[in-house]
Design a protein around this motif. Structure first.
Motif, PDB file in Angstrom:
ATOM      1  N   GLY A 242      42.185  37.763  42.996  1.00  0.00           N
ATOM      2  CA  GLY A 242      42.364  37.418  41.590  1.00  0.00           C
ATOM      3  C   GLY A 242      41.573  38.356  40.712  1.00  0.00           C
ATOM      4  O   GLY A 242      41.148  39.438  41.145  1.00  0.00           O
ATOM      5  N   VAL A 243      41.369  37.936  39.465  1.00  0.00           N
ATOM      6  CA  VAL A 243      40.662  38.746  38.475  1.00  0.00           C
ATOM      7  C   VAL A 243      39.451  37.976  37.966  1.00  0.00           C
ATOM      8  O   VAL A 243      39.555  36.796  37.620  1.00  0.00           O
ATOM      9  CB  VAL A 243      41.579  39.102  37.288  1.00  0.00           C
ATOM     10  CG1 VAL A 243      40.793  39.844  36.199  1.00  0.00           C
ATOM     11  CG2 VAL A 243      42.766  39.941  37.759  1.00  0.00           C
ATOM     12  N   LEU A 244      38.300  38.655  37.947  1.00  0.00           N
ATOM     13  CA  LEU A 244      37.083  38.116  37.347  1.00  0.00           C
ATOM     14  C   LEU A 244      36.954  38.757  35.972  1.00  0.00           C
ATOM     15  O   LEU A 244      36.584  39.925  35.848  1.00  0.00           O
ATOM     16  CB  LEU A 244      35.867  38.437  38.215  1.00  0.00           C
ATOM     17  CG  LEU A 244      35.936  37.953  39.664  1.00  0.00           C
ATOM     18  CD1 LEU A 244      34.754  38.493  40.463  1.00  0.00           C
ATOM     19  CD2 LEU A 244      35.988  36.435  39.733  1.00  0.00           C
ATOM     20  N   LEU A 245      37.296  38.014  34.935  1.00  0.00           N
ATOM     21  CA  LEU A 245      37.319  38.517  33.571  1.00  0.00           C
ATOM     22  C   LEU A 245      36.061  38.047  32.852  1.00  0.00           C
ATOM     23  O   LEU A 245      35.810  36.847  32.765  1.00  0.00           O
ATOM     24  CB  LEU A 245      38.568  37.996  32.851  1.00  0.00           C
ATOM     25  CG  LEU A 245      38.884  38.564  31.474  1.00  0.00           C
ATOM     26  CD1 LEU A 245      39.273  40.036  31.567  1.00  0.00           C
ATOM     27  CD2 LEU A 245      40.010  37.758  30.827  1.00  0.00           C
ATOM     28  N   TYR A 246      35.276  38.981  32.357  1.00  0.00           N
ATOM     29  CA  TYR A 246      34.006  38.576  31.761  1.00  0.00           C
ATOM     30  C   TYR A 246      33.687  39.397  30.517  1.00  0.00           C
ATOM     31  O   TYR A 246      34.179  40.520  30.341  1.00  0.00           O
ATOM     32  CB  TYR A 246      32.869  38.671  32.774  1.00  0.00           C
ATOM     33  CG  TYR A 246      32.510  40.064  33.239  1.00  0.00           C
ATOM     34  CD1 TYR A 246      31.372  40.705  32.759  1.00  0.00           C
ATOM     35  CD2 TYR A 246      33.300  40.731  34.173  1.00  0.00           C
ATOM     36  CE1 TYR A 246      31.030  41.971  33.187  1.00  0.00           C
ATOM     37  CE2 TYR A 246      32.962  41.996  34.607  1.00  0.00           C
ATOM     38  CZ  TYR A 246      31.831  42.623  34.114  1.00  0.00           C
ATOM     39  OH  TYR A 246      31.507  43.882  34.538  1.00  0.00           O
ATOM     40  N   GLY A 247      32.844  38.824  29.658  1.00  0.00           N
ATOM     41  CA  GLY A 247      32.414  39.509  28.451  1.00  0.00           C
ATOM     42  C   GLY A 247      30.991  40.014  28.581  1.00  0.00           C
ATOM     43  O   GLY A 247      30.396  39.981  29.647  1.00  0.00           O
ATOM     44  N   GLY A 280      50.744  36.693  38.079  1.00  0.00           N
ATOM     45  CA  GLY A 280      50.645  35.615  39.043  1.00  0.00           C
ATOM     46  C   GLY A 280      49.317  35.573  39.770  1.00  0.00           C
ATOM     47  O   GLY A 280      49.220  34.983  40.854  1.00  0.00           O
ATOM     48  N   LEU A 281      48.281  36.192  39.185  1.00  0.00           N
ATOM     49  CA  LEU A 281      46.966  36.218  39.808  1.00  0.00           C
ATOM     50  C   LEU A 281      46.073  35.128  39.228  1.00  0.00           C
ATOM     51  O   LEU A 281      46.149  34.815  38.036  1.00  0.00           O
ATOM     52  CB  LEU A 281      46.299  37.585  39.565  1.00  0.00           C
ATOM     53  CG  LEU A 281      46.900  38.792  40.285  1.00  0.00           C
ATOM     54  CD1 LEU A 281      46.247  40.074  39.779  1.00  0.00           C
ATOM     55  CD2 LEU A 281      46.730  38.673  41.792  1.00  0.00           C
ATOM     56  N   ALA A 282      45.206  34.587  40.064  1.00  0.00           N
ATOM     57  CA  ALA A 282      44.174  33.677  39.560  1.00  0.00           C
ATOM     58  C   ALA A 282      43.206  34.484  38.704  1.00  0.00           C
ATOM     59  O   ALA A 282      42.871  35.612  39.025  1.00  0.00           O
ATOM     60  CB  ALA A 282      43.441  33.029  40.728  1.00  0.00           C
ATOM     61  N   VAL A 283      42.754  33.883  37.608  1.00  0.00           N
ATOM     62  CA  VAL A 283      41.809  34.553  36.720  1.00  0.00           C
ATOM     63  C   VAL A 283      40.647  33.609  36.440  1.00  0.00           C
ATOM     64  O   VAL A 283      40.848  32.476  36.006  1.00  0.00           O
ATOM     65  CB  VAL A 283      42.477  34.971  35.380  1.00  0.00           C
ATOM     66  CG1 VAL A 283      41.454  35.726  34.519  1.00  0.00           C
ATOM     67  CG2 VAL A 283      43.703  35.824  35.635  1.00  0.00           C
ATOM     68  N   LYS A 284      39.442  34.082  36.699  1.00  0.00           N
ATOM     69  CA  LYS A 284      38.227  33.331  36.370  1.00  0.00           C
ATOM     70  C   LYS A 284      37.576  33.985  35.155  1.00  0.00           C
ATOM     71  O   LYS A 284      37.345  35.193  35.159  1.00  0.00           O
ATOM     72  CB  LYS A 284      37.249  33.325  37.557  1.00  0.00           C
ATOM     73  CG  LYS A 284      37.784  32.615  38.789  1.00  0.00           C
ATOM     74  CD  LYS A 284      36.736  32.617  39.905  1.00  0.00           C
ATOM     75  CE  LYS A 284      37.248  31.906  41.145  1.00  0.00           C
ATOM     76  NZ  LYS A 284      36.216  31.905  42.235  1.00  0.00           N
ATOM     77  N   VAL A 285      37.286  33.195  34.150  1.00  0.00           N
ATOM     78  CA  VAL A 285      36.771  33.720  32.893  1.00  0.00           C
ATOM     79  C   VAL A 285      35.298  33.355  32.716  1.00  0.00           C
ATOM     80  O   VAL A 285      34.918  32.194  32.888  1.00  0.00           O
ATOM     81  CB  VAL A 285      37.579  33.187  31.687  1.00  0.00           C
ATOM     82  CG1 VAL A 285      37.000  33.730  30.378  1.00  0.00           C
ATOM     83  CG2 VAL A 285      39.045  33.555  31.818  1.00  0.00           C
ATOM     84  N   THR A 286      34.503  34.350  32.375  1.00  0.00           N
ATOM     85  CA  THR A 286      33.099  34.121  32.014  1.00  0.00           C
ATOM     86  C   THR A 286      32.870  34.812  30.671  1.00  0.00           C
ATOM     87  O   THR A 286      32.790  36.032  30.607  1.00  0.00           O
ATOM     88  CB  THR A 286      32.135  34.704  33.055  1.00  0.00           C
ATOM     89  OG1 THR A 286      32.465  34.222  34.348  1.00  0.00           O
ATOM     90  CG2 THR A 286      30.705  34.325  32.722  1.00  0.00           C
ATOM     91  N   PRO A 287      32.801  34.038  29.570  1.00  0.00           N
ATOM     92  CA  PRO A 287      32.634  34.654  28.244  1.00  0.00           C
ATOM     93  C   PRO A 287      31.347  35.473  28.149  1.00  0.00           C
ATOM     94  O   PRO A 287      30.372  35.211  28.843  1.00  0.00           O
ATOM     95  CB  PRO A 287      32.581  33.436  27.307  1.00  0.00           C
ATOM     96  CG  PRO A 287      33.256  32.338  28.061  1.00  0.00           C
ATOM     97  CD  PRO A 287      32.920  32.573  29.493  1.00  0.00           C
TER      98      PRO A 287
END
Length: 287
Positions: A242-247, A280-287
């Motif tokens: 998946g994708v680890l999306l962070y700020g 279609g990937l899982a995405v985990k968000v950390t602002p």
């Protein structure tokens, strides 16, 4: 002996906080607990220069020679204190008092260490000693630029045997934006090849940092190029976790620092939804 006199926090990721050369503890906002970091780049050298990097006095280069015996001894000491001492109770905020992972990260690209596979082997031996294989994650946080090298691939294969995972940096999808954000001449095609290789050797997450530059979020064409690059990987049959999306969490220490600012949690969540819907990937968000 560790020398930590102040409580840990998500805003303090100093590599020398424990008085050790290679090993340092942090409270990780993305991990949700204590992460034991391993810094192989004790010379503050990296082959990239990301404009959001928090490393002071960053220089271009590779990791210096690794003292495997010292690294192993420091890791044993740290785990002993965390698992069997009063470290969590005395130094970690309530709610984060658990050992989440051991992460090769630090002040530069860890795979630039010539002894990278030997480091993984040594860490694996300590995990076995403490009966932590499969119970605590072993994570490699990498820009992925050296995955084509044989010794790096050997390390990744060993990581997979230890139930480890790779966090592969991908902040942009064009050569121009990679140069602007990451300070690298690497091409999207090389990035794609290395991502395919990494994911074939060890479970791999894509980690993506997003922020406003000069007050503007990533442009629509840049976001599309990012999606297109990941779509190409998936079309080749690559299995990504998946994708680890962070700020941005801590201030940049690079010359561009004043040009960077955080994006809102709502913007991140909307971008995450687009990634999930399109790929279609899982995405985990950390602002």
């Amino acid at each position: 002996m560790m020398q930590i006199s102040t409580p840990l926090s998500v805003t303090d990721h100093r590599r020398d906080i424990a008085g050790m050369t290679y090993v340092y503890p942090v409270v990780s906002r993305r991990a949700g607990g204590v992460s034991v970091g391993i810094n192989l780049n004790t010379n503050n050298a990296c082959n990239w220069r990301c404009i959001y990097c928090q490393v002071p006095n960053l220089i271009h280069g590779a990791a210096p020679p690794t003292d495997l015996a010292l690294l192993t001894a420091e890791l044993r000491t740290m785990l002993q204190e965390i698992l069997h001492g009063r470290f969590l109770e005395e130094r970690v905020p309530e709610g984060a008092r658990r050992l989440n992972d051991i992460a090769l990260s630090g002040n530069g690209e860890p795979t630039s260490a010539k002894a990278f596979p030997e480091v993984i082997e040594s860490v694996g031996q300590v995990l076995v000693e403490f009966e932590l294989v499969g119970a605590v994650r072993l994570v490699l946080i990498t820009n992925g630029s050296l995955v084509h090298q044989t010794h790096v691939q050997a390390g990744l294969a060993r990581m997979a045997q230890l139930h480890g995972e790779v966090w592969f940096k991908l902040d942009a999808g064009t050569r121009e934006s990679m140069r602007r954000i990451n300070g690298t001449q690497q091409t999207p095609d090389r990035t794609l090849k290395n991502l395919v290789t990494a994911a074939g050797l060890c479970p791999t997450w894509v980690q993506t940092c997003v922020f406003a530059l000069d007050g503007e979020p990533p442009a629509a064409d840049e976001r599309q190029a990012y999606l297109d690059l990941l779509a190409r990987a998936l079309k080749q049959g690559v299995r990504l976790e998946g994708v680890l999306l962070y700020g941005l969490a801590r201030p940049s220490l690079q010359p561009e620092a004043a040009r960077l600012s955080c994006l809102s949690a709502a913007w991140l969540e909307d971008w995450a939804a687009q990634i999930q819907q399109r790929l279609g990937l899982a995405v985990k968000v950390t602002p």
